[in-house]
Structures are given as C-alpha cells and as structure tokens.
Design a protein around this motif. Structure first.
Motif, PDB file in Angstrom:
ATOM      1  N   GLU A  99      34.334  22.041 -79.455  1.00 27.73           N
ATOM      2  CA  GLU A  99      34.804  23.201 -78.690  1.00 27.73           C
ATOM      3  C   GLU A  99      34.018  24.454 -79.077  1.00 27.73           C
ATOM      4  OE1 GLU A  99      38.807  25.940 -78.565  1.00 27.73           O
ATOM      5  OE2 GLU A  99      39.052  23.775 -78.891  1.00 27.73           O
ATOM      6  N   LYS A 100      33.832  24.658 -80.382  1.00 26.51           N
ATOM      7  CA  LYS A 100      33.103  25.841 -80.861  1.00 26.51           C
ATOM      8  C   LYS A 100      31.623  25.761 -80.471  1.00 26.51           C
ATOM      9  CE  LYS A 100      36.539  27.892 -82.843  1.00 26.51           C
ATOM     10  NZ  LYS A 100      37.068  29.144 -82.342  1.00 26.51           N
ATOM     11  N   THR A 101      31.054  24.553 -80.479  1.00 23.99           N
ATOM     12  CA  THR A 101      29.663  24.379 -80.058  1.00 23.99           C
ATOM     13  C   THR A 101      29.508  24.731 -78.584  1.00 23.99           C
ATOM     14  OG1 THR A 101      29.394  22.617 -81.687  1.00 23.99           O
ATOM     15  CG2 THR A 101      27.763  22.718 -79.937  1.00 23.99           C
ATOM     16  N   THR A 102      30.443  24.277 -77.769  1.00 22.19           N
ATOM     17  CA  THR A 102      30.437  24.606 -76.337  1.00 22.19           C
ATOM     18  C   THR A 102      30.567  26.115 -76.146  1.00 22.19           C
ATOM     19  OG1 THR A 102      31.470  22.481 -75.867  1.00 22.19           O
ATOM     20  CG2 THR A 102      31.551  24.138 -74.125  1.00 22.19           C
ATOM     21  N   GLN A 103      31.480  26.730 -76.894  1.00 21.68           N
ATOM     22  CA  GLN A 103      31.685  28.183 -76.811  1.00 21.68           C
ATOM     23  C   GLN A 103      30.412  28.927 -77.247  1.00 21.68           C
ATOM     24  OE1 GLN A 103      34.909  29.565 -79.241  1.00 21.68           O
ATOM     25  NE2 GLN A 103      35.146  31.461 -78.094  1.00 21.68           N
ATOM     26  N   LEU A 104      29.764  28.443 -78.317  1.00 22.50           N
ATOM     27  CA  LEU A 104      28.519  29.052 -78.796  1.00 22.50           C
ATOM     28  C   LEU A 104      27.434  28.961 -77.722  1.00 22.50           C
ATOM     29  CD1 LEU A 104      26.802  30.303 -81.080  1.00 22.50           C
ATOM     30  CD2 LEU A 104      26.299  27.964 -81.825  1.00 22.50           C
ATOM     31  N   GLU A 105      27.341  27.803 -77.084  1.00 17.46           N
ATOM     32  CA  GLU A 105      26.343  27.635 -76.024  1.00 17.46           C
ATOM     33  C   GLU A 105      26.627  28.589 -74.863  1.00 17.46           C
ATOM     34  OE1 GLU A 105      22.937  26.420 -74.393  1.00 17.46           O
ATOM     35  OE2 GLU A 105      23.636  25.904 -76.393  1.00 17.46           O
ATOM     36  N   ARG A 106      27.894  28.724 -74.506  1.00 17.32           N
ATOM     37  CA  ARG A 106      28.269  29.677 -73.446  1.00 17.32           C
ATOM     38  C   ARG A 106      27.869  31.098 -73.834  1.00 17.32           C
ATOM     39  NH1 ARG A 106      34.107  28.251 -72.707  1.00 17.32           N
ATOM     40  NH2 ARG A 106      34.169  29.945 -74.191  1.00 17.32           N
ATOM     41  N   TYR A 107      28.177  31.481 -75.084  1.00 17.96           N
ATOM     42  CA  TYR A 107      27.830  32.830 -75.568  1.00 17.96           C
ATOM     43  C   TYR A 107      26.313  33.031 -75.587  1.00 17.96           C
ATOM     44  CZ  TYR A 107      32.673  33.727 -77.018  1.00 17.96           C
ATOM     45  OH  TYR A 107      34.021  33.943 -77.064  1.00 17.96           O
ATOM     46  N   ARG A 108      25.577  31.970 -75.967  1.00 21.88           N
ATOM     47  CA  ARG A 108      24.115  32.057 -76.005  1.00 21.88           C
ATOM     48  C   ARG A 108      23.568  32.294 -74.596  1.00 21.88           C
ATOM     49  NH1 ARG A 108      22.573  27.357 -78.702  1.00 21.88           N
ATOM     50  NH2 ARG A 108      22.860  28.451 -80.653  1.00 21.88           N
ATOM     51  N   ILE A 109      24.090  31.535 -73.640  1.00 17.45           N
ATOM     52  CA  ILE A 109      23.651  31.696 -72.237  1.00 17.45           C
ATOM     53  C   ILE A 109      24.040  33.081 -71.745  1.00 17.45           C
ATOM     54  CG2 ILE A 109      24.051  30.880 -69.868  1.00 17.45           C
ATOM     55  CD1 ILE A 109      24.331  28.037 -71.077  1.00 17.45           C
ATOM     56  N   GLU A 110      25.267  33.502 -72.071  1.00 18.58           N
ATOM     57  CA  GLU A 110      25.716  34.834 -71.653  1.00 18.58           C
ATOM     58  C   GLU A 110      24.843  35.917 -72.280  1.00 18.58           C
ATOM     59  OE1 GLU A 110      29.775  37.592 -71.773  1.00 18.58           O
ATOM     60  OE2 GLU A 110      29.872  35.492 -72.369  1.00 18.58           O
ATOM     61  N   TYR A 111      24.496  35.723 -73.547  1.00 14.23           N
ATOM     62  CA  TYR A 111      23.638  36.694 -74.234  1.00 14.23           C
ATOM     63  C   TYR A 111      22.263  36.747 -73.571  1.00 14.23           C
ATOM     64  CZ  TYR A 111      20.735  38.789 -77.884  1.00 14.23           C
ATOM     65  OH  TYR A 111      19.844  39.583 -78.575  1.00 14.23           O
ATOM     66  N   GLN A 112      21.699  35.555 -73.265  1.00 13.97           N
ATOM     67  CA  GLN A 112      20.403  35.527 -72.603  1.00 13.97           C
ATOM     68  C   GLN A 112      20.480  36.211 -71.241  1.00 13.97           C
ATOM     69  OE1 GLN A 112      19.403  31.363 -72.515  1.00 13.97           O
ATOM     70  NE2 GLN A 112      18.627  31.369 -74.640  1.00 13.97           N
TER      71      GLN A 112
END
Length: 132
Positions: A99-112
C-alpha cells in the motif's frame, strides 16, 4: 521285633522314644517342608512388597510423564499459535508495504506532474515577462 510289628501297623518311635503315627523320616520331611513353606511365604511377602513399591514408582513415573506430555503439547500448540500470529503479522506488514509503495508511486507521479506544471508555468511567466 516289637518295633517291626508296630512299624507294620503304622506306629513308630521317634528319637525321644515317643510313639508316633508317622514314620520319623516322613515327620522330618514334613517339618522341613513346613519350614521351606514358611521361608517361601516370607519371600513371597517380600516380593509382593517390592513389587508393590515398584508398581507405585511406575505409576508415579507415568503420572509425571503424562504431565510432561501435556506440557509439551501445550508448548507445541503455543509455538504453532505464535507462528500463525507471526505469519498473519507478516502478511499485514507486506500488505502495508504494498500500500505504501503504491502511495509512494502515486506521490512520485504527482510530484513529476507538478514539477512539469511548475516548469511550464515558469516558462509561461518568462515568456510573458520578455514580451512586455
């Protein structure tokens, strides 16, 4: 001769010259047998006492063994329970990691995405300032 006649009639004289119905040899054998029987009975009583003590000891050991067996079964069940709890906890942690990995990936995409938007806006601002 009188002894022979009495002997044929079944009467005998012992070493004290008392008249006996039994032959002195048979009487002696009977006495020996009686003594041997008494010794045998005493030995049997001693044997019974020893066997009784042994049986009591074996019963006590059986109870102790049964108690230790129950403790071992309890410990084994406790270990199985702990293992199952650890497995469940591990699964929960793995789910949390996913779940946290998925959330991190979402945040990374959002940050990009936000970085791209910021760059676009900065470029727009720079173009707007240069046009004036």
């Amino acid at each position: 001769m009188a002894k022979d006649i009495l002997g044929e009639a079944g009467f005998h004289f012992d070493e004290l010259n008392k008249l006996r119905v039994l032959d002195p040899e048979v009487s002696q054998q009977t006495t020996e047998l009686k003594e041997e029987c008494k010794v045998f009975v005493d030995k049997i009583a001693e044997f019974k006492k020893i066997v009784g003590g042994l049986i009591e000891l074996v019963d006590q050991l059986a109870k102790t063994t049964e108690n230790e067996k129950i403790k071992a079964i309890g410990a084994r069940n406790l270990l199985k329970s702990i293992a199952k709890q650890r497995e469940a906890q591990q699964q929960q942690l793995q789910a949390l990691i996913a779940e946290k990995t998925t959330q991190l990936e979402r945040y990374r995409i959002e940050y990009q995405t936000l970085c791209k938007i910021e760059a676009d806006q900065n470029e727009f601002i720079d173009q707007f300032i240069f046009q004036k």
